[in-house]
Design a protein around this motif. Structure first.
Motif, PDB file in Angstrom:
ATOM      1  N   ALA A 228      50.291  23.214  43.896  1.00  0.00           N
ATOM      2  CA  ALA A 228      49.020  22.831  43.274  1.00  0.00           C
ATOM      3  C   ALA A 228      47.933  23.860  43.578  1.00  0.00           C
ATOM      4  N   ILE A 229      47.905  24.342  44.804  1.00  0.00           N
ATOM      5  CA  ILE A 229      46.922  25.360  45.185  1.00  0.00           C
ATOM      6  C   ILE A 229      47.250  26.684  44.507  1.00  0.00           C
ATOM      7  N   ALA A 230      48.539  26.995  44.410  1.00  0.00           N
ATOM      8  CA  ALA A 230      48.957  28.225  43.731  1.00  0.00           C
ATOM      9  C   ALA A 230      48.502  28.215  42.276  1.00  0.00           C
ATOM     10  N   ALA A 231      48.678  27.085  41.598  1.00  0.00           N
ATOM     11  CA  ALA A 231      48.288  26.987  40.188  1.00  0.00           C
ATOM     12  C   ALA A 231      46.780  27.117  40.024  1.00  0.00           C
ATOM     13  N   GLU A 232      46.029  26.503  40.916  1.00  0.00           N
ATOM     14  CA  GLU A 232      44.569  26.575  40.836  1.00  0.00           C
ATOM     15  C   GLU A 232      44.069  27.982  41.154  1.00  0.00           C
ATOM     16  N   THR A 233      44.687  28.616  42.140  1.00  0.00           N
ATOM     17  CA  THR A 233      44.297  29.986  42.478  1.00  0.00           C
ATOM     18  C   THR A 233      44.604  30.932  41.329  1.00  0.00           C
ATOM     19  N   TYR A 234      45.740  30.724  40.674  1.00  0.00           N
ATOM     20  CA  TYR A 234      46.082  31.518  39.497  1.00  0.00           C
ATOM     21  C   TYR A 234      44.980  31.417  38.447  1.00  0.00           C
ATOM     22  N   LYS A 235      44.498  30.200  38.179  1.00  0.00           N
ATOM     23  CA  LYS A 235      43.436  30.021  37.180  1.00  0.00           C
ATOM     24  C   LYS A 235      42.174  30.773  37.599  1.00  0.00           C
ATOM     25  N   GLN A 236      41.851  30.695  38.875  1.00  0.00           N
ATOM     26  CA  GLN A 236      40.678  31.412  39.368  1.00  0.00           C
ATOM     27  C   GLN A 236      40.834  32.921  39.168  1.00  0.00           C
ATOM     28  N   MET A 237      42.027  33.424  39.465  1.00  0.00           N
ATOM     29  CA  MET A 237      42.269  34.867  39.342  1.00  0.00           C
ATOM     30  C   MET A 237      42.231  35.336  37.894  1.00  0.00           C
ATOM     31  N   ARG A 238      42.673  34.496  36.993  1.00  0.00           N
ATOM     32  CA  ARG A 238      42.764  34.918  35.594  1.00  0.00           C
ATOM     33  C   ARG A 238      41.417  34.884  34.884  1.00  0.00           C
ATOM     34  N   GLU A 239      40.446  34.183  35.450  1.00  0.00           N
ATOM     35  CA  GLU A 239      39.103  34.172  34.865  1.00  0.00           C
ATOM     36  C   GLU A 239      38.485  35.555  35.037  1.00  0.00           C
ATOM     37  N   GLY A 240      38.192  36.183  33.952  1.00  0.00           N
ATOM     38  CA  GLY A 240      37.619  37.520  34.018  1.00  0.00           C
ATOM     39  C   GLY A 240      38.617  38.613  34.323  1.00  0.00           C
ATOM     40  N   ASP A 241      39.906  38.305  34.240  1.00  0.00           N
ATOM     41  CA  ASP A 241      40.931  39.289  34.612  1.00  0.00           C
ATOM     42  C   ASP A 241      40.911  40.510  33.698  1.00  0.00           C
ATOM     43  N   SER A 242      40.656  40.291  32.403  1.00  0.00           N
ATOM     44  CA  SER A 242      40.659  41.423  31.480  1.00  0.00           C
ATOM     45  C   SER A 242      39.511  42.385  31.783  1.00  0.00           C
ATOM     46  N   GLU A 243      38.355  41.848  32.168  1.00  0.00           N
ATOM     47  CA  GLU A 243      37.223  42.707  32.520  1.00  0.00           C
ATOM     48  C   GLU A 243      37.485  43.431  33.835  1.00  0.00           C
ATOM     49  N   SER A 244      38.076  42.736  34.797  1.00  0.00           N
ATOM     50  CA  SER A 244      38.440  43.378  36.056  1.00  0.00           C
ATOM     51  C   SER A 244      39.433  44.509  35.809  1.00  0.00           C
ATOM     52  N   ALA A 245      40.384  44.286  34.918  1.00  0.00           N
ATOM     53  CA  ALA A 245      41.364  45.319  34.584  1.00  0.00           C
ATOM     54  C   ALA A 245      40.687  46.519  33.936  1.00  0.00           C
ATOM     55  N   ARG A 246      39.723  46.252  33.051  1.00  0.00           N
ATOM     56  CA  ARG A 246      39.003  47.355  32.404  1.00  0.00           C
ATOM     57  C   ARG A 246      38.283  48.205  33.447  1.00  0.00           C
ATOM     58  N   LEU A 247      37.650  47.554  34.409  1.00  0.00           N
ATOM     59  CA  LEU A 247      36.941  48.281  35.460  1.00  0.00           C
ATOM     60  C   LEU A 247      37.905  49.022  36.380  1.00  0.00           C
ATOM     61  N   HIS A 248      39.086  48.442  36.606  1.00  0.00           N
ATOM     62  CA  HIS A 248      40.111  49.095  37.432  1.00  0.00           C
ATOM     63  C   HIS A 248      40.560  50.401  36.770  1.00  0.00           C
ATOM     64  N   LEU A 249      40.828  50.344  35.460  1.00  0.00           N
ATOM     65  CA  LEU A 249      41.231  51.555  34.752  1.00  0.00           C
ATOM     66  C   LEU A 249      40.104  52.592  34.756  1.00  0.00           C
ATOM     67  N   ALA A 250      38.875  52.128  34.571  1.00  0.00           N
ATOM     68  CA  ALA A 250      37.735  53.057  34.615  1.00  0.00           C
ATOM     69  C   ALA A 250      37.641  53.739  35.974  1.00  0.00           C
ATOM     70  N   ALA A 251      37.940  52.996  37.043  1.00  0.00           N
ATOM     71  CA  ALA A 251      37.883  53.561  38.391  1.00  0.00           C
ATOM     72  C   ALA A 251      38.941  54.643  38.585  1.00  0.00           C
ATOM     73  N   ILE A 252      40.155  54.401  38.076  1.00  0.00           N
ATOM     74  CA  ILE A 252      41.184  55.435  38.262  1.00  0.00           C
ATOM     75  C   ILE A 252      40.881  56.660  37.402  1.00  0.00           C
ATOM     76  N   ARG A 253      40.248  56.443  36.253  1.00  0.00           N
ATOM     77  CA  ARG A 253      39.882  57.596  35.437  1.00  0.00           C
ATOM     78  C   ARG A 253      38.788  58.424  36.112  1.00  0.00           C
ATOM     79  N   ARG A 254      37.850  57.767  36.781  1.00  0.00           N
ATOM     80  CA  ARG A 254      36.830  58.524  37.513  1.00  0.00           C
ATOM     81  C   ARG A 254      37.463  59.359  38.622  1.00  0.00           C
ATOM     82  N   GLN A 255      38.424  58.775  39.332  1.00  0.00           N
ATOM     83  CA  GLN A 255      39.115  59.533  40.379  1.00  0.00           C
ATOM     84  C   GLN A 255      39.834  60.744  39.799  1.00  0.00           C
ATOM     85  N   LEU A 256      40.536  60.518  38.697  1.00  0.00           N
ATOM     86  CA  LEU A 256      41.275  61.613  38.085  1.00  0.00           C
ATOM     87  C   LEU A 256      40.344  62.656  37.465  1.00  0.00           C
ATOM     88  N   ASP A 257      39.232  62.211  36.897  1.00  0.00           N
ATOM     89  CA  ASP A 257      38.269  63.161  36.349  1.00  0.00           C
ATOM     90  C   ASP A 257      37.786  64.126  37.427  1.00  0.00           C
TER      91      ASP A 257
END
Length: 265
Positions: A228-257
């Motif tokens: 039950a806690i695993a399922a609830e934590t999953y929901k918490q993690m998935r909220e805003g996950d696409s935006e977090s992923a976008r920022l993660h990719l931007a961060a690796i591009r800054r490092q590589l730049d």
């Protein structure tokens, strides 16, 4: 271990005369994003020689996909080195051909699973180690693993190298609704709607697998999180996950730049 596509195929691909315009800004951005993922995957030890492959459906062209060319390590790849292929194996843009298993797996994934705009396949060590063990790979004991709770499938029917369309089709059929596929005795496949989300899942999947392997190596019992806690934590993690992923990719591009700007070329 790697195989050239055309040397392994006895049927020539049909000729395609209506070559589309592949020079849009969106396609250029996709090329650079994908090249950045290859470079950072190499830095993190996710690659294996010249054998693993990432692909992404070409923006605006659902019957075409970007993929790495045969014979290059991840750390060598740049935006312009990536190939654009159709589902018949024709290379419409770029020099060289895809690795055979890359074509046969990724073409079938994109063709049969339209939601899978991006597919990353690796033999990264910790996730692959868990694909070789008895039972389900993840045991939901670490917080990072809960990002994937309810999102995984296991392809249990290892059948050797994917050197024809049948094996790619079989793997695609094993996916179901999953985003993460542990391929028994083989490696993992991450499917996502965007390159950023594929990278984010690939990175955190290996981190989750690494800490689980370390915990198991202590010899002490590894305790799973209450479902039950695993399922609830999953929901918490998935909220805003696409935006977090976008920022993660931007961060690796800054490092590589700053450190490897040639990935853009």
């Amino acid at each position: 271990m790697a195989h050239s596509l055309h040397s392994s195929s006895s049927t020539p691909a049909p000729f395609r005369s209506n070559r589309p315009d592949l020079a849009s800004d969106a396609i250029r951005t996709a090329r650079e994003d994908l090249a950045a993922c290859f470079r950072m995957a190499a830095r993190n030890g996710f690659e294996e020689g010249i054998c693993n492959h990432f692909s992404a459906v070409v923006p605006g062209h659902d019957d075409l996909f970007l993929v790495n060319p045969y014979g290059y390590a991840f750390r060598e790849l740049t935006a312009s080195k990536l190939l654009i292929c159709d589902f018949h194996g024709n290379v419409l843009d770029g020099e060289g051909v895809p690795e055979a298993t890359a074509f046969y797996i990724h073409a079938e994934m994109h063709k049969r699973l339209p939601r899978a705009k991006v597919a990353f396949h690796t033999h990264m060590p910790y996730a692959t180690a868990l694909s070789m063990t008895e039972g389900d790979p993840l045991i939901w004991a670490g917080q990072t693993a809960l990002k994937f709770y309810g999102r995984t499938a296991v392809d249990r029917d290892y059948n050797g190298l994917a050197l024809d369309n049948r094996e790619g089709a079989r793997i695609a059929s094993a996916v179901g609704d999953a985003d993460i596929v542990f391929m028994k005795h083989h490696g993992v496949m991450v499917l996502a709607p965007t390159i950023a989300e594929a990278w984010d899942d690939l990175y955190y999947l290996e981190r989750a697998a690494e800490v689980q392997v370390l915990a198991m190596s202590t010899g002490r019992k590894v305790l799973a999180v209450d479902p039950a806690i695993a399922a609830e934590t999953y929901k918490q993690m998935r909220e805003g996950d696409s935006e977090s992923a976008r920022l993660h990719l931007a961060a690796i591009r800054r490092q590589l730049d700053a450190e490897e700007p040639q990935y853009r070329h």
